[in-house]
Design a protein around this motif. Structure first.
Motif, mmCIF file in Angstrom:
data_model
loop_
_atom_site.group_PDB
_atom_site.id
_atom_site.type_symbol
_atom_site.label_atom_id
_atom_site.label_comp_id
_atom_site.label_asym_id
_atom_site.label_seq_id
_atom_site.Cartn_x
_atom_site.Cartn_y
_atom_site.Cartn_z
ATOM 1 N N MET A 50 0.821 0.971 3.452
ATOM 2 C CA MET A 50 0.137 2.267 3.545
ATOM 3 C C MET A 50 0.862 3.166 4.542
ATOM 4 S SD MET A 50 -3.825 0.872 3.368
ATOM 5 C CE MET A 50 -4.601 2.435 2.966
ATOM 6 N N ASN A 51 2.190 3.030 4.592
ATOM 7 C CA ASN A 51 2.970 3.841 5.522
ATOM 8 C C ASN A 51 3.612 5.058 4.861
ATOM 9 O OD1 ASN A 51 4.568 1.785 4.200
ATOM 10 N ND2 ASN A 51 6.312 2.522 5.389
ATOM 11 N N VAL A 52 3.757 5.041 3.526
ATOM 12 C CA VAL A 52 4.369 6.173 2.822
ATOM 13 C C VAL A 52 3.418 6.651 1.731
ATOM 14 C CG1 VAL A 52 6.314 7.000 1.475
ATOM 15 C CG2 VAL A 52 6.687 5.289 3.266
ATOM 16 N N TRP A 58 0.365 5.485 -2.891
ATOM 17 C CA TRP A 58 1.094 4.751 -1.858
ATOM 18 C C TRP A 58 2.402 4.265 -2.480
ATOM 19 C CZ3 TRP A 58 -0.694 5.644 2.717
ATOM 20 C CH2 TRP A 58 -2.070 5.775 2.947
ATOM 21 N N GLU A 59 3.507 4.571 -1.836
ATOM 22 C CA GLU A 59 4.799 4.227 -2.396
ATOM 23 C C GLU A 59 5.388 2.975 -1.744
ATOM 24 O OE1 GLU A 59 7.350 7.640 -2.172
ATOM 25 O OE2 GLU A 59 6.437 8.537 -3.959
ATOM 26 N N ILE A 60 5.975 2.114 -2.579
ATOM 27 C CA ILE A 60 6.679 0.928 -2.119
ATOM 28 C C ILE A 60 8.120 1.026 -2.609
ATOM 29 C CG2 ILE A 60 6.796 -1.590 -2.141
ATOM 30 C CD1 ILE A 60 3.844 -1.685 -2.751
ATOM 31 N N PRO A 61 9.058 1.291 -1.731
ATOM 32 C CA PRO A 61 10.463 1.345 -2.143
ATOM 33 C C PRO A 61 10.966 -0.044 -2.535
ATOM 34 C CG PRO A 61 10.107 2.473 -0.051
ATOM 35 C CD PRO A 61 8.871 1.682 -0.332
ATOM 36 N N MET A 235 -8.526 -2.442 -1.877
ATOM 37 C CA MET A 235 -7.682 -2.703 -0.707
ATOM 38 C C MET A 235 -6.944 -1.438 -0.271
ATOM 39 S SD MET A 235 -4.449 -5.343 -0.247
ATOM 40 C CE MET A 235 -5.403 -6.818 0.101
ATOM 41 N N TYR A 236 -6.443 -0.675 -1.255
ATOM 42 C CA TYR A 236 -5.650 0.510 -0.935
ATOM 43 C C TYR A 236 -6.429 1.818 -1.076
ATOM 44 C CZ TYR A 236 -1.547 -2.339 -0.295
ATOM 45 O OH TYR A 236 -0.657 -3.259 0.201
#
Length: 274
Positions: A50-52, A58-61, A235-236
Motif C-alpha cells: 500500500m505504498n504506491v 494499489w500498484e505492485i511493480p 485487506m486492501y
C-alpha cells in the motif's frame, strides 16, 4: 521450506508442485505440492503493498526474468484475474524500490507480504507454469497464508499425518488467531490457497480429508474463489467498482470524465477510475 525473518516480518514458502493434472497415486508420492491449503487468512504481521497508489488502485511493480513465453503468458493471465476482481494492479517496474521478481528455479516459492530489504521473489519451476499455481504464489506475496493453516480447520478437515512425507508435516501446521485475520469469512475449501487432498503424500493416500474422513468437495486449483476475492478487497480496502447512474454510457465521455467531478463520481467504472 518456511522461515520467519523477524526484521522484515516475511515468511518464505518453498515447495515443489506437480503439474495440475488429474491425480494418480504415483504422482502423489513423486512430488511435493502446494496449491491449496485448508484454511486461509490474511497475515496480521506481513507488510501490505500500500505504498504506491494510482487513483483507486494499489500498484505492485514487477519484472519477469529468464522465463519463456509460456510462463510469461500464464503470469499475465494470473495478474489479469486479480486486476478484474480487485483494486490491485501489477505494473512493469521502471525504477521503483519495492517490486516482485518472477524467476526460474527448481521449486515453486514465494514470500509473505512486501519485503523492504530486497525485492520479493516468486520462483517458478517448470512444474509451476499454470495460472492457478502462479495465483497461489501471488496470494502469498500480497499477504495471505495457506487456507489449511487456519485455526478453525479442525471443524472442517482432518490431517492424516501417517500419509505425509517424512519431514514435511510442518506444511500442515496450524497458525494461532493472533497471526491471521479472516475478514469475517468462513472456511473455504474452494480457495486457491487450499491444498489438494493428496498434498505431500508419501504413499498415494490422501493427507487431507473431510472431518468425517470423507472426500473433500469443492476443491479447485484454477482460479480465485469468491472468498479469495472478498478477502483481497477487504485487506486492501478496495471499493466496489460500479456506476451509480444509468446515464453513464452516454455522459461518461473522455472529455466529461476529465472535466466534471460529478460525472467522475457517478460513473467511476465507465470513466475508468476503478
Amino acid at each position: 521450506m518456511e522461515y520467519c525473518n523477524k526484521r522484515n516480518m516475511t515468511i518464505r514458502i518453498t515447495v515443489m508442485l506437480t503439474l495440475l493434472l488429474p491425480h494418480t497415486p504415483s504422482s502423489a508420492s513423486s512430488y511435493f505440492h502446494i496449491t491449496k491449503p485448508a484454511l486461509r487468512g490474511g497475515s496480521k504481521s506481513s507488510r501490505r503493498w500500500m505504498n504506491v497508489r494510482n487513483g483507486e488502485h494499489w500498484e505492485i511493480p514487477y519484472v519477469v526474468e529468464d522465463l519463456g513465453p509460456d510462463s510469461s503468458t500464464r503470469i499475465r493471465e494470473a495478474m489479469q484475474e486479480i486486476h478484474d476482481n480487485t483494486c490491485m494492479r501489477f505494473v512493469p517496474r521502471i525504477l521503483q524500490q519495492y517490486y516482485v521478481r518472477f524467476v526460474r528455479g527448481s521449486e515453486c516459492s514465494s514470500q509473505l507480504g512486501m519485503r523492504t530489504d530486497e525485492p520479493n521473489t516468486i520462483t517458478l519451476s517448470t512444474h509451476c507454469e499454470t495460472k492457478g499455481i502462479i495465483l497461489h504464489e501471488i496470494m502469498h506475496t500480497i499477504g495471505f497464508h495457506h487456507e489449511h493453516s487456519r485455526p478453525d480447520r479442525v471443524r472442517y478437515v482432518r490431517i492424516v499425518e501417517e500419509n505425509i512425507i517424512q519431514g514435511q508435516a510442518y506444511n500442515f501446521k496450524v497458525l494461532p488467531w493472533n497471526e491471521v485475520i479472516n475478514y469475517g469469512t468462513g472456511y473455504d475449501i474452494a480457495s486457491i490457497m487450499h491444498y489438494p487432498e493428496w498434498a505431500f503424500s508419501r504413499n498415494g493416500q490422501n493427507t487431507i480429508t473431510a472431518v468425517n474422513g470423507g472426500e473433500l468437495l469443492g476443491l479447485q486449483q484454477d482460479s480465485l474463489s469468491k472468498t479469495d476475492i472478498l478477502q483481497i478487497n477487504k485487506m486492501y480496502r478496495c471499493r466496489k467498482c460500479e456506476d451509480k447512474s444509468n446515464n453513464c454510457n452516454k455522459s461518461a465521455t473522455t472529455h466529461r470524465c476529465k472535466r466534471q467531478f460529478k460525472v467522475r463520481k457517478a460513473c467511476r467504472k465507465s470513466c475508468g477510475i476503478c
